[in-house]
Design a protein around this motif. Structure first.
Motif, PDB file in Angstrom:
ATOM      1  N   THR B 105      -0.708   6.433   4.054  1.00 21.38           N
ATOM      2  CA  THR B 105      -0.139   5.100   4.257  1.00 21.38           C
ATOM      3  C   THR B 105      -0.796   4.343   5.409  1.00 21.38           C
ATOM      4  N   LEU B 106      -1.442   5.074   6.329  1.00 21.48           N
ATOM      5  CA  LEU B 106      -2.021   4.396   7.493  1.00 21.48           C
ATOM      6  C   LEU B 106      -3.538   4.371   7.469  1.00 21.48           C
ATOM      7  N   HIS B 141      -2.965  -3.887  -6.923  1.00 18.46           N
ATOM      8  CA  HIS B 141      -1.558  -4.129  -7.216  1.00 18.46           C
ATOM      9  C   HIS B 141      -0.703  -2.893  -6.924  1.00 18.46           C
ATOM     10  N   TYR B 142      -1.209  -1.720  -7.315  1.00 16.98           N
ATOM     11  CA  TYR B 142      -0.410  -0.508  -7.145  1.00 16.98           C
ATOM     12  C   TYR B 142      -0.432   0.022  -5.721  1.00 16.98           C
ATOM     13  N   PRO B 145       2.132  -1.805  -1.970  1.00 12.42           N
ATOM     14  CA  PRO B 145       3.385  -1.492  -1.281  1.00 12.42           C
ATOM     15  C   PRO B 145       3.310  -0.259  -0.386  1.00 12.42           C
ATOM     16  N   TRP B 146       2.230   0.518  -0.504  1.00  7.01           N
ATOM     17  CA  TRP B 146       2.176   1.789   0.229  1.00  7.01           C
ATOM     18  C   TRP B 146       1.334   1.720   1.499  1.00  7.01           C
ATOM     19  N   MET B 148       1.138   0.827   5.297  1.00  7.30           N
ATOM     20  CA  MET B 148       2.225   0.682   6.276  1.00  7.30           C
ATOM     21  C   MET B 148       1.770   0.440   7.714  1.00  7.30           C
ATOM     22  N   GLU B 150       1.954  -2.166   9.565  1.00 10.60           N
ATOM     23  CA  GLU B 150       2.937  -2.900  10.378  1.00 10.60           C
ATOM     24  C   GLU B 150       3.986  -1.957  10.956  1.00 10.60           C
ATOM     25  N   VAL B 151       4.416  -0.996  10.127  1.00  8.96           N
ATOM     26  CA  VAL B 151       5.442  -0.066  10.565  1.00  8.96           C
ATOM     27  C   VAL B 151       4.896   0.826  11.679  1.00  8.96           C
TER      28      VAL B 151
END
Lengths: 208, 205
Positions: B105-106, B141-142, B145-146, B148, B150-151
């Motif tokens: 994710t990072l 597109h896929y 959402p994964w 991250m 910002e988090v």
């Protein structure tokens, strides 16, 4: 409804991936978007079953994620285990009330909200309820938007474990709770992706 | 199955309502009248500017991954970490699942996004479709959402505050890079990649 025509009524279908609108009386399984070749369907496949399964799995893992410690701090032989909640309390006590609120929202409010909202949506869709349509749609979008922020605590533990490694003097170690918590975040994200918000609006024709 | 001829339609992804597309003015956002979801936003940066953003994001991404995020000191000993340091620490401490999650994710997903968008936009600026355009558009597109970053940015702040009650903490170049990267990604993310289907012409349509 008032003047709104749905793609299904018009014999149209929109592609989830590229947005192209195609004309199709029937959308057989295995149909492809003519433009981007992504699978085409009127409603997400087995949306309710998949969302239930993922949500229940997430709820089960949510227990160890909160009950087990996520992080251990060792300093000069003093061992201190932190859970998600005790981490928030510690921040609050150290006068970082602003961060305590952020972490509280990301780690506790957001996951709880996901369970509540998705659970309510699933039950109300199964009952074909016409209750609070617009509000339910809005809550779904909220869950989609904030879902991944729950990963916050997982990254905090990873960073602290990498940073604080001063042999016997001071050490931070990850504990199993953090693994469960990470999995809960992934499962709830998958659950909200599997849910098809169009089901909220569908009436009798929910059969295909 | 045919593409509807002549009339550019769009369908609300959240409630299936059908609309006719229209050109949006600056700052305009089209909302679905039934469910309130956003249908389309005005794309306020040209493809050239979006390309510039993504190139900048690529450069900052490298710095963010190479430079230490923070340094903590206890007495005379110092310690620093990078994003990869954090992932490796989790791997070595019986938390391999977390290590893989963090790496994906990072690092891997954001990297995929930056490289793919760079590739797509480099061609789209000239109105062309890059080789592998269709596959790249589907992938973007896929993966979206994964990612991250910002988090993680917020996570570093929380970690710094937590550590500072026990140690001396000095922020490194990494933390600033992640801040800038968050900013660039947020601006970039206000643009819908689907615009590229309209702004390019290709053989596959």
């Amino acid at each position: 409804m008032t003047g709104v025509v749905t793609a299904r009524e018009r014999g149209l279908v929109g592609c989830h991936v590229c947005g192209l609108v195609s004309r199709a009386k029937h959308v057989p399984p295995g149909a492809m978007c003519p433009r981007c070749h992504a699978p085409l369907h009127r409603r997400k496949t087995n949306s309710l079953t998949r969302t239930w399964a993922l949500l229940i799995a997430a709820a089960l893992l949510y227990l160890p994620a909160n009950l087990l410690p996520i992080m251990r701090t060792v300093s000069l032989g003093n061992v201190d285990d932190n859970t998600i909640l005790s981490g928030v309390i510690e921040l609050w006590r150290n006068d970082s009330w602003d961060l305590a609120i952020i972490v509280f929202v990301a780690s506790i409010v957001v996951p709880m909200m996901k369970f509540l909202v998705l659970g309510t949506l699933l039950v109300s869709v199964q009952r074909k309820s016409r209750w609070a349509l617009k509000q339910r749609a809005r809550f779904y979008r909220l869950v989609e938007l904030v879902g991944y922020w729950s990963m916050l605590d997982v990254f905090v533990v990873a960073l602290l474990s990498a940073l604080v490694h001063f042999q016997v003097l001071s050490r931070v170690e990850p504990k199993p709770g953090v693994i469960y918590f990470g999995l809960v975040v992934v499962l709830t994200m998958l659950a909200s992706m599997s849910f098809d918000p169009r089901l909220i609006w569908d009436r009798k024709e929910t059969d295909d | 199955m045919h593409v509807t001829p002549g009339q550019p339609l769009m369908v609300c992804e959240h409630c299936d309502a059908v609309y006719r597309r229209r050109i949006l003015a600056r700052r305009e956002v089209a909302h679905c009248t039934r469910c309130g979801a956003i249908l389309e936003r005005h794309q306020w940066l040209s493809l050239d500017k979006q390309f510039a953003l993504i190139v900048a994001a690529g450069i900052v991404f490298i710095i963010a991954n190479v430079e230490p995020i923070v340094q903590v000191s206890l007495g005379s000993s110092n310690a620093t970490t990078t994003l990869w340091g954090a992932a490796i620490a989790m791997w070595n401490d019986q938390s391999q699942v977390v290590a893989v999650l963090a790496a994906l994710t990072l690092f891997f997903f954001p990297l995929t996004q930056i490289l793919t968008f760079g590739w797509l936009l480099a061609f789209a600026r000239r109105g062309e479709r890059a080789p592998g355009f269709r596959q790249a558009m589907v992938m973007v597109h896929y993966v979206r959402p994964w990612s991250m970053i910002e988090v993680f940015m917020l996570g570093t702040l929380v970690a710094v505050v937590k550590a500072s009650s026990y140690f001396k903490v000095v922020p490194g170049a990494g933390i600033w890079s992640f801040g800038v990267l968050t900013l660039l990604i947020t601006v970039f993310a206000s643009h819908d990649p689907r615009q590229l289907w309209h702004k390019t012409v290709g053989s596959n349509e």
